[in-house]
Every structure is written in C-alpha cells, then in structure tokens.
Design a protein around this motif. Sequence first.
Motif, mmCIF file in Angstrom:
data_model
loop_
_atom_site.group_PDB
_atom_site.id
_atom_site.type_symbol
_atom_site.label_atom_id
_atom_site.label_comp_id
_atom_site.label_asym_id
_atom_site.label_seq_id
_atom_site.Cartn_x
_atom_site.Cartn_y
_atom_site.Cartn_z
ATOM 1 N N SER A 6 0.771 -1.217 -0.028
ATOM 2 C CA SER A 6 0.166 0.070 0.311
ATOM 3 C C SER A 6 1.062 1.398 0.033
ATOM 4 N N SER A 56 -4.078 12.028 -0.220
ATOM 5 C CA SER A 56 -4.318 9.991 0.367
ATOM 6 C C SER A 56 -3.360 9.747 1.084
ATOM 7 N N ASP A 146 -0.956 4.232 -3.310
ATOM 8 C CA ASP A 146 -1.542 4.021 -3.398
ATOM 9 C C ASP A 146 -2.582 5.309 -2.941
ATOM 10 N N SER A 148 -5.886 5.383 -3.572
ATOM 11 C CA SER A 148 -7.404 5.032 -3.143
ATOM 12 C C SER A 148 -8.296 6.240 -1.920
ATOM 13 N N HIS A 153 -9.300 8.961 -7.201
ATOM 14 C CA HIS A 153 -8.253 8.620 -7.780
ATOM 15 C C HIS A 153 -7.833 6.825 -6.676
ATOM 16 N N ARG A 154 -9.553 6.011 -7.171
ATOM 17 C CA ARG A 154 -9.170 5.040 -6.566
ATOM 18 C C ARG A 154 -8.584 3.806 -7.730
ATOM 19 N N GLY A 155 -8.036 2.720 -7.795
ATOM 20 C CA GLY A 155 -6.884 2.274 -8.707
ATOM 21 C C GLY A 155 -6.141 2.800 -9.014
ATOM 22 N N ARG A 156 -5.262 4.091 -8.226
ATOM 23 C CA ARG A 156 -4.424 4.555 -8.614
ATOM 24 C C ARG A 156 -3.035 4.733 -7.602
ATOM 25 N N TRP A 157 -2.372 4.648 -8.381
ATOM 26 C CA TRP A 157 -0.944 4.679 -7.620
ATOM 27 C C TRP A 157 -0.095 6.427 -8.313
ATOM 28 N N ASP A 320 -2.378 4.454 -14.291
ATOM 29 C CA ASP A 320 -3.937 3.823 -13.379
ATOM 30 C C ASP A 320 -3.765 1.939 -13.749
#
Length: 369
Positions: A6, A56, A146, A148, A153-157, A320
């Motif tokens: 994470s 985040s 992470d 999320s 921005h969920r699923g993005r790093w 993504d």
Amino acid sequence: MSSGLSFGYSNTEFNARAFGVRAAYGSVTDADAALRSGAAEFVGGAIGFDATTTASLIAPEHVDFSAASPETPPSTDSVTRTLSVTPDAVHRARVQSAIDAIDAGRVEKVVVARSLQAELSEAVTPEQMVDRFRATAGDATVFAADLSGSPDHRGRWLIGASPELLLRKRGATVHCVPYAGSAPIHDADGLPVADAADSLARSDKDLREHAYVVDYLREILSPLCTEIDVPARPTTIATRHVWHLATPIVGRLADPTISALHLAALLSPTPAVCGTPTAAAAALIGEIEGRRDFYAGAVGWCDAAGDGEWVVSIRCLELDTASSRITAWAGGGIVAGSDPDAEVAETTAKFQTVLSALGPVAEPARTGN
C-alpha cells in the motif's frame, strides 16, 4: 482488507514497505489526528499540490523497515507504449504567458509544467514499476503511494524517483534540502554539456530562483525553531539527467511534538514547485495548466512519535492500474529573464527519469496534451 503493498519508500539509507490498509485518510488533518490519538502508529502516502484539499494517506496493517538493498533488476519483458507529450510550442507559449504575468507584477516566480501520457501494451503492477525506477534512478528516493484514499483516484498510484528532500524529522531536528535552479547534464544529442555545473552555479536567473525557495523555508521554519542553519550559497548536485542548485537547511524545533506530517503540509508546495507569492503563483498555474492533483505535492511517511520523511513528488507518474495508462509531468521555475527555449529543454531533460523507467519506446511520441 488487502494485504498487498500500500506504500513504498526507498532511499540510499533504508527501505520502508507498508502492506494492507487498516484505515485511509483523505485529509492531512484526519491522518495527523489519528497519529496523535494512537489510532494509527504509522501513516504513509501522498499529499496533493493543494495540501488543504487533496491527500491520500494510508494507515497500513503492518510496515517493514530494512536497510537499503541493492537495485532490483526490472522485468526483462519489453513494456511497449504509445506516448503523447505537451508540444514544445505549447509549453513555450505557456512559459511566455508566465513571463508576461511576472512582468505585469502578478508573481515573482511561477513553476510551469508540461505533461506526458503513455499507454502500456501490457499490464504493469505498482511493484514492477517501483523496480523499474529503482534500477534507473540512482540516488533518488523511489516511492509508491496508493491514491485510493482520495475518492477521485481509486485504482491509481503515484510512483516516482524524487531527488528532492522536502523534510526529514528526527526528534527535535528537522532537515530540508530544497532544489531550485536546474540545467541539463546532456544536450539533445546525449552529449555532456560543457561546464554545465559551473554555469549553473554562476547563473543570476537560477540563483534568484533558488533564493525564493530558501527564503520561504527560512520564513516558515524560523518561528518554529530555536536555531536554524541556512548556508549563504547553494551547492550543485547532479542527478542522472539534471544539475540542481541545492541548499541543506537544518533546524532545531522548539516543540518536538510537531509531526513530520504536519510540517510537510505546512511547507508544501514550496516555491521550487509552485512559485512566489504562493497563492498568486498557484492561481496562475491553474490558469496556465489547469488543476494539479498529486504532482508537485509531497510523498512520505510519519510515525506515532512524529518522526518521518517526505520528498517533493516530482520525477513521478500516476499509474492507472485498470487501464495501464500513465501520466507524468515535468516543470521548471520561471522568473524574470527566463528563456522559453531553455525551459523547454529543461523539461525534456527532467522527463528522462520517467522515460528511463518506462523502457524502450515502441511507438514515436505524438504531439498533444
């Protein structure tokens, strides 16, 4: 909750890897409160360019610290991609708009960035992308956060290799190494630029650009410190692709309970990635570029004792994971006397950190935003 990676943070001294998500925070205030109350023992992640609205931050299920390890060879499989980059002419026009705003008295300095988009032909995990940066980034701090914790921005790093330490806090000691003022190490043909470091160290434009950052940090930190050491002149530091002016600043905090997370939000964004005055420069960036999210913010960690380390989120990309699409950025500080052509060359050089991590180009770059 997932037990996968994470948060990751790796420099020449240590590696920190956090796994799982016990709690996620979309604001610095909530994360700092969790650390102070004991609800979280460690928080790692990203603070946005606007630290008051974008963050985040993850409290992991567990975190491992270890001594720095050798570079990890990346996968030998070719990662092909298509690219598009903000055209030189567009960035040149943006720089000229910034110069016009400076001449009109709106700001003294503003950092203008351009973007790069890539579409990978095969999926890449955050861990694989981290390995690619570690293999190519030299002494820079490699990070993976992470995103999320931010609903948009969920699923993005956010993954990258930053050369710039925003701050390191150990007990009452705080250490900053701001970078501002840059010069490419190599020319467009890949040949070393003669006397680049010496020319940078003598450059009136770059010295003025750097002074804005040092003065800003001194102004914010001095009231918090019983003593502070700020060298009179910067030194030159080389990354693999760019020379930088840098000034190591060391202060002793009057209140050692101030957390590294709180300090990171207080200091970010510095004039090195925003400009001065801060509010006016941020507004101008919004007009010229549009909204910045996590680029040019900060990435790092803080523990329950308030100690931690944060770097400026530059030389980075946003991955993504669902679509294997990438966005990256490179910027430069604009002051009176800046040359638009030189600024285009500077951003081109700064993109090399990300391009080196991505690997061989499968298709030529397309112009566009």
